[in-house]
Write a protein that holds these residues in place. Structure first.
Motif, short mmCIF file in Angstrom:
data_model
loop_
_atom_site.label_atom_id
_atom_site.label_comp_id
_atom_site.label_asym_id
_atom_site.label_seq_id
_atom_site.Cartn_x
_atom_site.Cartn_y
_atom_site.Cartn_z
N ASN A 261 -1.87 -2.47 -6.96
CA ASN A 261 -1.22 -3.62 -7.25
C ASN A 261 -1.48 -4.80 -6.39
OD1 ASN A 261 0.71 -3.20 -9.44
ND2 ASN A 261 1.74 -1.63 -8.22
N HIS A 262 -0.59 -5.18 -5.53
CA HIS A 262 -0.85 -6.68 -4.81
C HIS A 262 -1.44 -6.29 -3.11
CE1 HIS A 262 3.11 -5.40 -3.73
NE2 HIS A 262 2.87 -6.06 -2.70
N VAL A 263 -1.87 -4.81 -2.99
CA VAL A 263 -2.16 -4.56 -1.74
C VAL A 263 -3.55 -4.34 -1.61
CG1 VAL A 263 -1.54 -2.71 0.01
CG2 VAL A 263 0.04 -3.46 -1.40
N SER A 264 -4.20 -4.69 -0.59
CA SER A 264 -5.56 -4.41 -0.36
C SER A 264 -5.70 -3.93 1.07
CB SER A 264 -6.51 -5.84 -0.37
OG SER A 264 -7.72 -5.59 0.27
N ILE A 265 -6.68 -2.69 1.12
CA ILE A 265 -6.95 -2.00 2.42
C ILE A 265 -8.34 -2.32 2.89
CG2 ILE A 265 -5.48 -0.27 1.74
CD1 ILE A 265 -7.77 1.43 0.94
N LEU B 77 -9.05 -0.48 6.30
CA LEU B 77 -10.26 0.63 6.37
C LEU B 77 -11.45 -0.39 5.99
CD1 LEU B 77 -8.63 3.51 4.62
CD2 LEU B 77 -8.92 3.32 6.83
N PRO B 78 -11.99 -1.01 7.16
CA PRO B 78 -13.15 -1.89 6.64
C PRO B 78 -14.38 -1.09 6.38
CG PRO B 78 -12.75 -2.04 8.97
CD PRO B 78 -11.56 -1.23 8.46
N LYS B 79 -14.52 0.12 6.95
CA LYS B 79 -15.72 0.90 6.48
C LYS B 79 -15.79 1.54 5.26
CE LYS B 79 -18.56 1.15 8.98
NZ LYS B 79 -19.70 -0.03 9.20
N PHE B 80 -14.63 1.51 4.47
CA PHE B 80 -14.54 1.97 3.11
C PHE B 80 -14.96 0.69 2.10
CE2 PHE B 80 -12.69 5.14 5.25
CZ PHE B 80 -12.42 6.37 4.33
N THR B 81 -15.81 1.24 1.15
CA THR B 81 -16.21 0.21 0.19
C THR B 81 -15.49 0.52 -1.01
OG1 THR B 81 -18.51 0.44 1.10
CG2 THR B 81 -18.47 -0.54 -1.06
N GLN B 82 -15.38 -0.64 -1.75
CA GLN B 82 -14.18 -0.82 -2.91
C GLN B 82 -15.46 -0.85 -4.15
OE1 GLN B 82 -12.40 -1.13 -6.46
NE2 GLN B 82 -13.21 -2.99 -5.76
N PHE B 83 -15.44 -0.09 -5.39
CA PHE B 83 -16.21 -0.18 -6.39
C PHE B 83 -15.99 -0.41 -7.61
CE2 PHE B 83 -17.46 3.26 -3.07
CZ PHE B 83 -19.19 2.85 -2.92
N CYS C 278 0.01 0.16 4.06
CA CYS C 278 -1.37 0.27 4.70
C CYS C 278 -1.30 1.13 6.00
CB CYS C 278 -1.79 -1.35 5.00
SG CYS C 278 -2.32 -2.30 3.60
N ASP C 279 -0.40 1.05 6.67
CA ASP C 279 -0.21 1.88 7.82
C ASP C 279 -0.05 3.23 7.45
OD1 ASP C 279 0.09 -0.36 9.54
OD2 ASP C 279 2.28 -0.33 9.53
N VAL C 280 0.43 3.59 6.28
CA VAL C 280 0.58 4.99 5.73
C VAL C 280 -0.76 5.63 5.54
CG1 VAL C 280 1.53 6.58 4.06
CG2 VAL C 280 3.10 4.91 5.13
N ILE C 281 -1.50 4.78 4.77
CA ILE C 281 -2.75 4.88 4.32
C ILE C 281 -3.66 5.15 5.54
CG2 ILE C 281 -4.81 4.20 3.03
CD1 ILE C 281 -2.83 2.77 1.16
N HIS C 282 -3.65 4.11 6.57
CA HIS C 282 -4.43 4.21 7.75
C HIS C 282 -4.11 5.47 8.51
CE1 HIS C 282 -5.66 3.25 11.88
NE2 HIS C 282 -6.49 2.55 11.22
N SER C 283 -2.70 6.06 8.66
CA SER C 283 -2.78 7.06 9.44
C SER C 283 -3.04 8.21 8.63
CB SER C 283 -0.94 7.14 9.47
OG SER C 283 -0.61 6.25 10.21
N THR C 284 -2.97 8.42 7.57
CA THR C 284 -3.49 9.68 6.60
C THR C 284 -4.95 9.77 6.86
OG1 THR C 284 -1.70 9.65 5.38
CG2 THR C 284 -3.35 10.65 4.55
N ILE C 285 -5.72 8.61 6.44
CA ILE C 285 -7.07 8.71 6.37
C ILE C 285 -7.56 8.91 7.98
CG2 ILE C 285 -9.19 7.49 6.05
CD1 ILE C 285 -7.44 8.28 3.51
N ALA C 286 -7.05 8.34 8.96
CA ALA C 286 -7.43 8.70 10.29
C ALA C 286 -7.33 10.19 10.82
CB ALA C 286 -6.75 7.69 11.21
N GLY C 287 -6.30 10.78 10.30
CA GLY C 287 -5.98 12.09 10.38
C GLY C 287 -6.85 12.81 9.85
N LEU C 288 -7.18 12.67 8.51
CA LEU C 288 -8.21 13.44 7.67
C LEU C 288 -9.63 13.33 8.32
CD1 LEU C 288 -7.06 12.56 4.27
CD2 LEU C 288 -6.89 14.94 5.31
N GLN C 289 -10.02 12.09 8.88
CA GLN C 289 -11.13 11.93 9.38
C GLN C 289 -11.49 12.83 10.77
OE1 GLN C 289 -11.61 7.68 9.29
NE2 GLN C 289 -12.78 7.56 7.77
#
Length: 1002
Positions: A253-257, A261-267, A227-238
């Motif tokens: 798998n067993h991970v939820s973001i 990233l609470p402002k992202f919606t899962q579809f 989650c830290d890797v995803i958060h850092s990557t998305i923050a840099g892109l944003q």
């Protein structure tokens, strides 16, 4: 054989020509039968096309008509070719899934892209765990019509030799392969990630481009690290691309973001592997996709998922609005001032005499007449996707580019494109300098308006859509309290008395934890038992002169007019506050005359107390009439008069106010109310076998239930000036009101009860209406913040009699005062930190058991039954994520650091650090780290090191302690004074760890 066929054809053609000439000569028209045309086709006319007469071909029209027809045919052909060449959905359609070895499934994938429409027309195909490596060339895993972007597993970095890998297929009809950019590739034992930037042929104007992030998280991965890797990557892109469409897809798998990233919606709502959804897709857009399962690719154990876009672009979702605006300038202000300066107001006022309604209408019409004749007006159309920096020069270059494109001149089109890019950069830079110049000139209103326009920040909508029937229904719903008649009152001194308490508390002079300062004397109507005793009647000395109404001077009126906000909307009378502020010196004389006349006559003009109700939704998706809050839009002249009345009313009732009413008090606010409640809770929980029960009451339209006659009796008992009391009763009685929706306005109805929300006097009048019930002892107290009331019971050894008695008395008092309790929204919070807990019997109100909840939002802060502030941290983190988006948008304009820092402090920090003095020292380490991580991301955007959560909390704590010590009437003043050292006057740390929240950790 071929020569013979040609000879036969020539004979047929010659005979046809002879027949044609004869037919034309006789009938002036040529007619061919179907059999003749079929014979011509079979004879092979295509091989001798040059010998066929021109009359067999379509007749060509020369002149303007022919050119237009030719252009239409070419344009239609060009459109058909472009439709076949490109695919332009509003958002990319996606097929995703875990394929487990992509190389041996390419034949099936190629067949699917050729035979199945959903594969052939999808914009993106995202596959995780492709099992690709460097020995597999690109052409072995490519398919026709798609561009392949891959990220193979690195055995050295991942620590695994087999599996993994990501592949993204981009449809060439949706995006040109030359417009695909790889933003980032990450391979670690916890996550594999591929970020691809795309500039498709079409995207809605609210998105600059699309960024697709494909991820694969192995089952053995560490969720926190992933989650830290995803958060850092998305923050840099944003930060780099604040207006981009970001899509995150893959096997998680067993991970939820969701928390990362609470402002992202899962579809993805369908099952992807057996009964689980492991393959997920997130996007930074709401209502973007619908999901559907597809058969797995090959023998993979994961189903594929088709995500079809259902997003509606902003330009289609919001209508185009037409507004009539006035162009204000310094010349207009000077002309208006001159017009009012030479006006002889006596000529307008004398014919009306004591008719205050006619006088106010005459003055209002004259102001409108002057404004209409001096200030020019124009009509503008506002599109929802307008950009503030788009000028006339940019529009002119865009038109040149369009003409060059239609002309087919590529060299000219390329030159115009370079000119367009330079023009846009100049316009953005000019807009940025304009904002910075306003900041230097200290024109803060224009600065905030510009920054809101740049960032796209829009406050909560102040209106609702609906029909005329809905507007009338809402208007009657908000006026429903007029149907119930008020309780009879015998005399102004009569007061309503609730039942006595079951367990009487100690007398006021006993040693109790009453935290009210001795310098703040308790008035007669307030008793420590909470029961409302009979109020003393109003007695006047026979020799004293009769009370006179409050009088105002032109200086008072001018001071209040000069404080009016110029940018506010005009009220129902149509008088703009901009006019009142600019011409305060010229209008103060006539307005002060009308104000004093109204107080002398004890009447309020009808045109001034007419209110336009605007329904503000309480929830994002209102489902009923009760989900709207009526906010009154009133005349700014009336608001000026209300402020003048409030200045004189406040000193009259100062001694009668509830000491635990934290609203509308000088230097006391939300933080003080929360600190007082938490101080009592923490102090009691340090005792063995103790619990705390808090009942949070919710009223149904509290302001609308005020009874003017009953309020007048209470004000009279407080020794308020009788003419002023009569004026207030008339102010609350006979109020014309109408409902305004975005496209319709309801009829006007007259309300005889209630104080409209949005006025100046209403909040303070409500506190006076509820001030005759107060309760405060060592084990129980009632505290208020306007209409938010809470009864706190400190329970020791299961003794709940006093707490339940106070609740019952408060409910009875509300019934007698016509305050309607909303039992469904009234909640109870039980704080019990003991290891062995006893069952809790809920409190009953009006026959309904109050729900016991785990957390409750009180004054904007979420309190839970464990007091660990986890729920509050989640809400603040989600709110901070959304505010960071606006900060990133602002940075994209290269705004100076001063403005970025100001925007952060006012918009971002105000959200994530709201009331930090109440919960900052009691936060868990994990929750504090989440908020500090958010602050560090904001530091990267602002490019300035910002204060951490602990630093801000400590600084605000010390500031709050000093403010309480300097405020002698503060409810916590005595509690802090008792903590002072008699020798050095310093605050001594409490012996327990939870006694006084302000001194915890110091």
């Amino acid at each position: 054989m071929r020569v013979w066929r040609v000879f036969v054809v020539l004979l047929v053609v010659e005979s046809l020509l002879l027949l044609c000439h004869s037919t034309v000569a006789q009938q002036h028209r040529i007619v061919y039968s179907r059999d003749q045309l079929v014979e011509l086709k079979l004879a092979g006319l295509a091989t001798v096309r040059e010998d066929i007469p021109a009359e067999l071909w379509r007749k060509t029209h020369w002149g303007c008509r022919g050119k237009r027809s030719l252009r239409r045919r070419k344009g239609a052909k060009h459109r058909r070719l472009m439709e076949r060449k490109t695919y332009k959905p509003c958002l990319p359609s996606i097929i995703m899934g875990n394929v487990r070895s992509l190389g041996n499934k390419m034949d099936e994938l190629t067949a699917l892209t050729r035979s199945h429409q959903e594969y052939r027309e999808c914009s993106l195909m995202i596959f995780s765990e492709s099992w690709l490596h460097m020995d597999v060339p690109d052409h072995n895993v490519s398919t026709v019509g798609f561009h392949t972007v891959r990220a193979d597993r690195n055995c050295t970095k991942s620590g695994k030799r087999k599996g993994g890998g990501l592949a993204v297929y981009v449809n060439n009809r949706w995006c040109n392969p030359g417009h695909i950019t790889v933003k980032d590739r990450i391979c670690s034992p916890d996550i594999e990630l591929l970020a691809v930037g795309l500039r498709p042929y079409y995207l809605p104007c609210e998105f600059s481009h699309a960024i697709v992030v494909a991820a694969y998280i192995p089952p053995s991965a560490n969720p926190t690290s992933a989650c830290d890797v995803i958060h850092s990557t998305i923050a840099g892109l944003q930060t780099a691309h604040p207006s981009a469409l970001i899509i995150i897809s893959g096997d998680f798998n067993h991970v939820s973001i969701n928390k990362t990233l609470p402002k992202f919606t899962q579809f993805v709502t369908c099952k992807t592997r057996e009964e689980k959804s492991l393959d997920l897709l997130y996007a930074n857009v709401k209502d973007a996709y619908t999901s559907m399962s597809l058969p797995p690719l090959g023998r993979s154990d994961h189903n594929l998922v088709l995500l079809t876009p259902c997003y509606v672009p902003l330009v289609k979702r919001l209508p185009v609005t037409t507004k009539t605006v006035r162009t204000w300038s310094e010349d207009c202000y000077e002309a208006l001032q001159g017009c009012f300066e030479v006006t002889d107001w006596n000529v307008l006022c004398e014919p009306h005499g004591e008719d205050i309604d006619g006088l106010t209408e005459c003055i209002t019409d004259y102001i409108h007449f002057c404004v209409d004749g001096i200030v020019p007006a124009r009509t503008v159309r506002c599109y929802p996707n307008n950009k503030p920096w788009v000028t006339k020069d940019i529009k002119a270059v865009l038109n040149l580019k369009k003409r060059a494109f239609r002309g087919g001149n590529r060299e000219e089109l390329r030159d115009i494109q370079r000119e367009l890019s330079a023009t846009i950069n100049v316009a953005k830079d000019g807009y940025k300098r304009k904002l910075e110049r306003k900041l230097q000139q200290n024109n803060m209103r224009e600065v905030w308006s510009g920054m809101r326009t740049i960032t796209g920040y829009r406050p909560t909508s102040s209106g609702a859509d609906g029909s005329m029937a809905m507007a009338s229904e809402l208007n009657l719903f908000f006026n429903r309290f007029d149907t119930a008649a008020p309780a009879p009152v015998d005399s102004p001194a009569d007061c309503l008395q609730p039942p006595p308490l079951l367990t009487p508390p100690p007398p006021p002079d006993s040693t109790s934890s009453n935290l009210v300062s001795p310098s703040h004397p308790s008035p007669t109507p307030h008793t420590s038992s909470g029961s409302h005793a009979t109020c003393p009647p109003l007695t006047l000395d026979s020799n004293s002169p009769p009370p006179q109404p409050a009088l105002f001077t032109p200086l008072h009126v001018r001071r209040q007019l000069s404080k009016l906000p110029a940018g506010k909307a005009a009220g129902p009378d149509g008088v703009s506050p901009r006019v009142l502020r600019a011409c305060a010196e010229q209008l103060c004389g006539v307005l002060h005359r009308v104000f004093n006349m109204g107080l002398r006559l004890q009447r309020v003009p009808v045109i001034w107390k007419t209110s336009c109700l605007v329904p503000v939704p309480k929830t994002p998706q209102p489902s009923g009439l009760s989900d709207y809050r009526p906010v009154a839009l009133m005349s700014h002249i009336m608001k000026t008069l209300e402020r003048l009345v409030l200045e004189q009313l406040r000193p009259m009732v100062r001694l009668h106010l509830d000491p635990l009413q934290f609203a509308y008090q000088p230097r006391i606010g939300v933080e003080d109310a929360l600190i007082y409640l938490l101080n009592r809770v923490y102090a009691h929980l340090d005792k063995p076998g103790s619990t705390v029960r808090v009942t949070f009451f919710d009223f149904s339209s509290a302001f609308n239930t005020i009874r003017p006659a009953l309020l007048g009796d209470k004000l009279t008992a407080m020794l308020v000036n009788p003419p002023l009391v009569s004026w207030i009763v008339d102010y609350l009685t006979g109020r014309p009101q109408y409902m305004r929706l975005r496209h319709c306005v309801s009829d006007t109805v007259v309300s005889n009860t209630g104080a409209p929300q949005g006025t100046v006097l209403s909040p303070f009048l409500f506190t006076l209406y509820t001030t005759d019930f107060s309760y405060q002892t060592e084990s129980c107290h009632l505290q208020k913040f306007s209409d938010d009331s809470a009864i706190v019971g400190c329970i020791s050894k299961g003794e709940e009699a006093e707490y339940r008695a106070v609740v019952n008395n408060f409910v009875s008092w509300c019934e007698l005062n016509h305050l309607q309790l909303n039992t469904t929204k009234t909640k109870e919070l039980v704080v019990d930190l003991r290891r062995t807990r006893t069952p809790v019997t809920p409190v009953s109100i009006l026959g309904h058991n109050v729900d016991i909840v785990e957390h409750y939002k009180y004054l904007g802060v979420f309190m839970d039954n464990k007091l660990d502030w986890t729920k509050n941290t989640e809400v603040l983190y989600k709110k901070g994520q959304s505010r960071l988006y606006f900060l990133r948008r602002l940075r994209s304009f290269n705004i100076c650091q001063t403005m970025l820092r100001m925007f952060y402090e006012s918009v971002v920090a105000s959200a994530i650090l709201f009331a930090v003095v109440c919960w900052g020292s009691r936060l868990r380490v994990a929750d504090a780290n989440r908020l500090n991580k958010l602050i560090r991301k904001a530091s990267d955007v602002v490019r300035v090191e910002l204060d951490s959560l602990t630093a801000v909390s400590d600084r605000r704590m010390l500031s709050k302690v000093r403010a309480i010590l300097q405020h002698g009437s503060h409810p916590l003043h005595n509690a802090l004074v008792e903590q002072r050292s008699t020798f050095s006057q310093r605050l001594i740390a409490p012996k327990c760890t939870q006694e006084v929240i302000l001194t915890c950790g110091h």
